[in-house]
Scaffold this motif. Sequence first.
Motif, PDB file in Angstrom:
ATOM      1  N   LEU A 260     136.361  12.490  80.178  1.00 27.47           N
ATOM      2  CA  LEU A 260     135.115  12.473  79.409  1.00 27.47           C
ATOM      3  C   LEU A 260     135.172  11.439  78.285  1.00 27.47           C
ATOM      4  CD1 LEU A 260     134.311  16.300  79.118  1.00 27.47           C
ATOM      5  CD2 LEU A 260     133.343  14.625  80.705  1.00 27.47           C
ATOM      6  N   SER A 261     136.352  11.276  77.690  1.00 23.58           N
ATOM      7  CA  SER A 261     136.483  10.281  76.622  1.00 23.58           C
ATOM      8  C   SER A 261     136.284   8.873  77.163  1.00 23.58           C
ATOM      9  CB  SER A 261     137.853  10.399  75.945  1.00 23.58           C
ATOM     10  OG  SER A 261     138.893  10.050  76.843  1.00 23.58           O
ATOM     11  N   VAL A 262     136.780   8.617  78.379  1.00 25.28           N
ATOM     12  CA  VAL A 262     136.586   7.307  79.009  1.00 25.28           C
ATOM     13  C   VAL A 262     135.091   7.072  79.275  1.00 25.28           C
ATOM     14  CG1 VAL A 262     137.003   5.934  81.078  1.00 25.28           C
ATOM     15  CG2 VAL A 262     138.880   7.201  80.026  1.00 25.28           C
ATOM     16  N   ILE A 295     131.352   6.064  86.284  1.00 22.36           N
ATOM     17  CA  ILE A 295     131.313   7.502  85.971  1.00 22.36           C
ATOM     18  C   ILE A 295     131.887   8.325  87.116  1.00 22.36           C
ATOM     19  CG2 ILE A 295     129.765   9.461  85.568  1.00 22.36           C
ATOM     20  CD1 ILE A 295     127.900   7.415  84.110  1.00 22.36           C
ATOM     21  N   CYS A 296     131.441   8.038  88.342  1.00 22.86           N
ATOM     22  CA  CYS A 296     131.927   8.780  89.512  1.00 22.86           C
ATOM     23  C   CYS A 296     133.423   8.568  89.726  1.00 22.86           C
ATOM     24  CB  CYS A 296     131.151   8.370  90.758  1.00 22.86           C
ATOM     25  SG  CYS A 296     129.421   8.896  90.769  1.00 22.86           S
ATOM     26  N   THR A 297     133.879   7.330  89.589  1.00 22.92           N
ATOM     27  CA  THR A 297     135.296   7.018  89.786  1.00 22.92           C
ATOM     28  C   THR A 297     136.170   7.750  88.777  1.00 22.92           C
ATOM     29  OG1 THR A 297     134.760   4.820  90.664  1.00 22.92           O
ATOM     30  CG2 THR A 297     137.009   5.168  89.865  1.00 22.92           C
ATOM     31  N   VAL A 298     135.750   7.727  87.513  1.00 24.32           N
ATOM     32  CA  VAL A 298     136.525   8.407  86.461  1.00 24.32           C
ATOM     33  C   VAL A 298     136.612   9.906  86.733  1.00 24.32           C
ATOM     34  CG1 VAL A 298     136.532   9.056  84.020  1.00 24.32           C
ATOM     35  CG2 VAL A 298     136.059   6.693  84.672  1.00 24.32           C
ATOM     36  N   LEU A 299     135.503  10.518  87.136  1.00 20.72           N
ATOM     37  CA  LEU A 299     135.496  11.953  87.395  1.00 20.72           C
ATOM     38  C   LEU A 299     136.383  12.307  88.590  1.00 20.72           C
ATOM     39  CD1 LEU A 299     131.742  12.843  86.806  1.00 20.72           C
ATOM     40  CD2 LEU A 299     133.685  13.381  85.344  1.00 20.72           C
TER      41      LEU A 299
END
Length: 340
Positions: A260-262, A295-299
């Motif tokens: 979430l921070s990223v 966003i999708c990749t980070v999650l």
Amino acid sequence: MDVSLTLWVLTILGLSALIAVDFFIGRKPHDVSIKEAGIWTVVWIVLAALFGVGLLIFGGGQPAGEFFAGFITEKSLSVDNLFVFVLIMAKFAVPTQYQQRVLLIGVLIALVLRAVFIAAGAAIIASFSWVFYIFGAFLIYTAWKLIQEARADEEDEEYEENRLLKAAEKRFGVADRYHGTKLWIQQNGKRVMTPMLVVMLAIGTTDVLFALDSIPAIFGLTEDPYIVFTANAFALMGLRQLYFLIGGLLKKLVHLSYGLSVILGFIGVKLVLHALHESGLHVPEISIPVSLGVICTVLIVTTITSLMASKKQAEAEAKAAETAEAAEAAGETSKNSVGS
């Protein structure tokens, strides 16, 4: 996207109808099963997807992309809310059969309060474009704060009532136990709140704190108030079922705060770049497809690494327990040998 008053009214009526259906289906207090929570979670996600497809057909790719990026961002940020909801439920010792009612009303309060935030944010942005600098800086600061909190790893975290809630309890008084789903009762000739109402207010008002970062975050993806509102609405309305579905998995998402921070930091940078562009500087801007991909990749990465880390920790704890049992058994054997 040009949204008429008629479309606004129809959208609000449609969302209200969906909420009413959700309420009447689950109006009888009961323990929510994994199956029930899973079905309704899928239903809300499908409804959000259908709404996004509708935007694609009637509004084009840009509004649809902004909606999906906003919805996924708000949904991921709302998962963080669930950690606090768990603390609130434990703090007020809410019986399991009443938790779904508490969450439904609490989320409705949160949605109304967020609508006020969204309206205020849209008005500020329309009048002062430089506010993007503030939003961007705030999100970057929030991202850094999330990392610090994640590294601190505070296991003894407890929920503390906010001032508004304490003032309400002091003004009206609170009953000493739950009275079914009643919100008010007569006690010693005085009308007082029940713990049920208190915990509903706790969840609804606590969400305001989360809105302080989630609302600027979605305004970093779209400036359209209609998309901001609908993305928040669909993300929040499925939160109740998500609470029961992944409640046991929350502790396993050990890297969620980092993810979430990223995301918040990324959107913060996007906002600052947009503000610089609006000021006349020729700087690159981050497109919606790129934002959605990041966003999708980070999650996905965060979820995978969290589950791997949790599994590794569980194996280490099991091994440590086996070693301790073996040492204890060896000690007993040695003691018996000396005694004989």
